[in-house]
Design a protein around this motif. Sequence first.
Motif, PDB file in Angstrom:
ATOM      1  N   VAL A 153       0.850  -1.199   0.000  1.00 13.23           N
ATOM      2  CA  VAL A 153       0.000   0.000   0.000  1.00 13.23           C
ATOM      3  C   VAL A 153       0.880   1.242   0.000  1.00 13.23           C
ATOM      4  O   VAL A 153       2.048   1.201   0.391  1.00 13.23           O
ATOM      5  CB  VAL A 153      -0.931   0.061   1.226  1.00 13.23           C
ATOM      6  N   VAL A 154       0.300   2.335  -0.435  1.00 12.93           N
ATOM      7  CA  VAL A 154       1.055   3.588  -0.525  1.00 12.93           C
ATOM      8  C   VAL A 154       0.582   4.568   0.545  1.00 12.93           C
ATOM      9  O   VAL A 154      -0.591   4.574   0.928  1.00 12.93           O
ATOM     10  CB  VAL A 154       0.906   4.210  -1.940  1.00 12.93           C
ATOM     11  N   GLY A 173       6.505  13.065  -1.131  1.00  8.33           N
ATOM     12  CA  GLY A 173       6.927  11.786  -1.695  1.00  8.33           C
ATOM     13  C   GLY A 173       6.044  10.656  -1.208  1.00  8.33           C
ATOM     14  O   GLY A 173       5.067  10.876  -0.487  1.00  8.33           O
ATOM     15  N   ALA A 174       6.402   9.441  -1.598  1.00  7.78           N
ATOM     16  CA  ALA A 174       5.577   8.265  -1.311  1.00  7.78           C
ATOM     17  C   ALA A 174       6.305   7.283  -0.408  1.00  7.78           C
ATOM     18  O   ALA A 174       7.508   7.065  -0.533  1.00  7.78           O
ATOM     19  CB  ALA A 174       5.190   7.570  -2.613  1.00  7.78           C
ATOM     20  N   ARG A 194       5.993  -4.382 -11.901  1.00  2.19           N
ATOM     21  CA  ARG A 194       6.331  -2.978 -12.091  1.00  2.19           C
ATOM     22  C   ARG A 194       5.422  -2.123 -11.223  1.00  2.19           C
ATOM     23  O   ARG A 194       4.261  -2.468 -11.007  1.00  2.19           O
ATOM     24  CB  ARG A 194       6.132  -2.597 -13.560  1.00  2.19           C
ATOM     25  N   GLU A 195       5.981  -1.037 -10.716  1.00  4.33           N
ATOM     26  CA  GLU A 195       5.184  -0.119  -9.884  1.00  4.33           C
ATOM     27  C   GLU A 195       5.368   1.304 -10.390  1.00  4.33           C
ATOM     28  O   GLU A 195       6.466   1.689 -10.807  1.00  4.33           O
ATOM     29  CB  GLU A 195       5.670  -0.154  -8.431  1.00  4.33           C
ATOM     30  N   PHE A 196       4.285   2.055 -10.332  1.00 10.49           N
ATOM     31  CA  PHE A 196       4.362   3.492 -10.612  1.00 10.49           C
ATOM     32  C   PHE A 196       3.652   4.258  -9.504  1.00 10.49           C
ATOM     33  O   PHE A 196       2.639   3.802  -8.988  1.00 10.49           O
ATOM     34  CB  PHE A 196       3.669   3.836 -11.938  1.00 10.49           C
ATOM     35  N   VAL A 197       4.199   5.418  -9.188  1.00  9.79           N
ATOM     36  CA  VAL A 197       3.513   6.365  -8.314  1.00  9.79           C
ATOM     37  C   VAL A 197       3.065   7.517  -9.202  1.00  9.79           C
ATOM     38  O   VAL A 197       3.868   8.041  -9.980  1.00  9.79           O
ATOM     39  CB  VAL A 197       4.449   6.897  -7.206  1.00  9.79           C
ATOM     40  N   ALA A 198       1.809   7.879  -9.124  1.00 12.01           N
ATOM     41  CA  ALA A 198       1.311   9.022  -9.901  1.00 12.01           C
ATOM     42  C   ALA A 198       0.603   9.975  -8.949  1.00 12.01           C
ATOM     43  O   ALA A 198      -0.390   9.618  -8.315  1.00 12.01           O
ATOM     44  CB  ALA A 198       0.371   8.554 -11.012  1.00 12.01           C
ATOM     45  N   TYR A 239       0.260   3.357  -7.709  1.00 14.01           N
ATOM     46  CA  TYR A 239       0.026   4.037  -6.443  1.00 14.01           C
ATOM     47  C   TYR A 239      -0.368   5.472  -6.769  1.00 14.01           C
ATOM     48  O   TYR A 239       0.436   6.224  -7.339  1.00 14.01           O
ATOM     49  CB  TYR A 239       1.276   4.036  -5.582  1.00 14.01           C
ATOM     50  N   LEU A 240      -1.601   5.829  -6.449  1.00 10.11           N
ATOM     51  CA  LEU A 240      -2.102   7.155  -6.816  1.00 10.11           C
ATOM     52  C   LEU A 240      -2.161   8.031  -5.579  1.00 10.11           C
ATOM     53  O   LEU A 240      -2.616   7.592  -4.514  1.00 10.11           O
ATOM     54  CB  LEU A 240      -3.499   7.032  -7.425  1.00 10.11           C
TER      55      LEU A 240
END
Length: 446
Positions: A153-154, A173-174, A194-198, A239-240
């Motif tokens: 989780v973010v 930041g995350a 793969r992971e992205f934070v947006a 992760y939004l």
Amino acid sequence: MLFLPWVGSAAKARHYYIAAEDVVWDYAPSGRDLIHGIALPAPWKEQTRWPKTRYIEYTDATFSVRKAQPDWLGILGPIIRAEVGDTVLVHFLNRSGLPHSIHPHGVRYDKDNEGAAYLPYGKGAGVAPGERFTYRWIADKESGPIPGGPSSVVWWYHSHVDAEKEINAGLLGAIIITAAGKADVRGAPKDVDREFVAMFMIFDELHGKDAGLFHSINGFVFGNLPGMLIKQGERVRWYLLGMGSEKDLHTPHWHGKNVFYRNRHTDVVELLPGSMATADMVADNPGVWLLHCHVSDHMEAGMMATYTIYSTAARSCPVVFAADPWERAASSSSIRVKNLGGKPIRQVSILSGYLVSSLELQPLILTWFSTEPIPPGQERPVTIGKEMFAGRGNASVAFFPSRVIYEDGSEWKPRQLGDCFRIYWRDKEHSQVPVLPPFQFQQKED
Ligand SMILES: [Cu+2]
């Protein structure tokens, strides 16, 4: 001894070295609307570079060697990771001109490690310019995912001395917390590829005037967010994050693919300021796809990026360009083409583009042809000319076959322009480009 049932023997102390630094940030480094292939619209084109303050990660307590972070993180600070049961130690050095802190969401802390300036003040409430503080946070059971949920989780982290100003300055930041037993050595979930934070937020540079309102994703507007590249078939975790003020009601929307979010399939997620959301995608639909905020005036103001799912299926390329270094190709002003197939080639047509950045490919309306047959397994030079390598600024050049005619009269054509490309890099050090970006078909005026 305290018995913590969720803590395996693998519980770690994870150290991060993070400095707050005053920087200049560019919301649109290309100067263009890369989504539509046009110049950046007014009023934002007037000025895209602004002074910001960011969290920058270093390798150790000397704060001398920066740690690289993925391009797509943009203005965000480094991802702080932990597995449930771990302790996170953030060694913070304030190199900026104002007092700052690091306030985490989601992890367990005591007053000294809260990183927020209000009464009664803890030791880490504010760190003066030039000073250091080490924050100690625990990733406990409540920091992690619920059983049956996604494996990670973010959470947010951000400065909290003068929070509104500092968040707008870029101090955010995350934190990603992975369930116990589900993390790799870095603390990242093992069951995703793969992971992205947006992060969706409107930065305000001019006290609310339109020209200073940058409707950004990770600090980029109008398709300038780089590096969101996914191999076809990968399991991707998004992760939004939402932040900002009452205007910051965002609805991230993916084209091309749905995600699994809170027990449903959807392609839009609701984000309020301070929100955090974790959504999973199976990236099985190749293409260049929009990721944008679905709020109409936010779209119009550039809250848009693209992500690319690229196919890795054997493309059965008919030819390959020799991996000559830039200098060699430039001095001979030719590229060498090898016939990979079993049939003699009568002629190859070659197109090219200037690769200005990983996001920006400017096409050339020129075609080169091989002048002699190429037998199977052999290579022949194709003269391109010096002008091509004299170049356009510092752009590298990408070549790709647009048509192959065999001696027996049969033909090969790419499924899409750019298939089977080879990049001749002008710089020895460059980012990985597994797939060419789309052509910016509308050229700059000059
Ligand atoms: Cu929005």
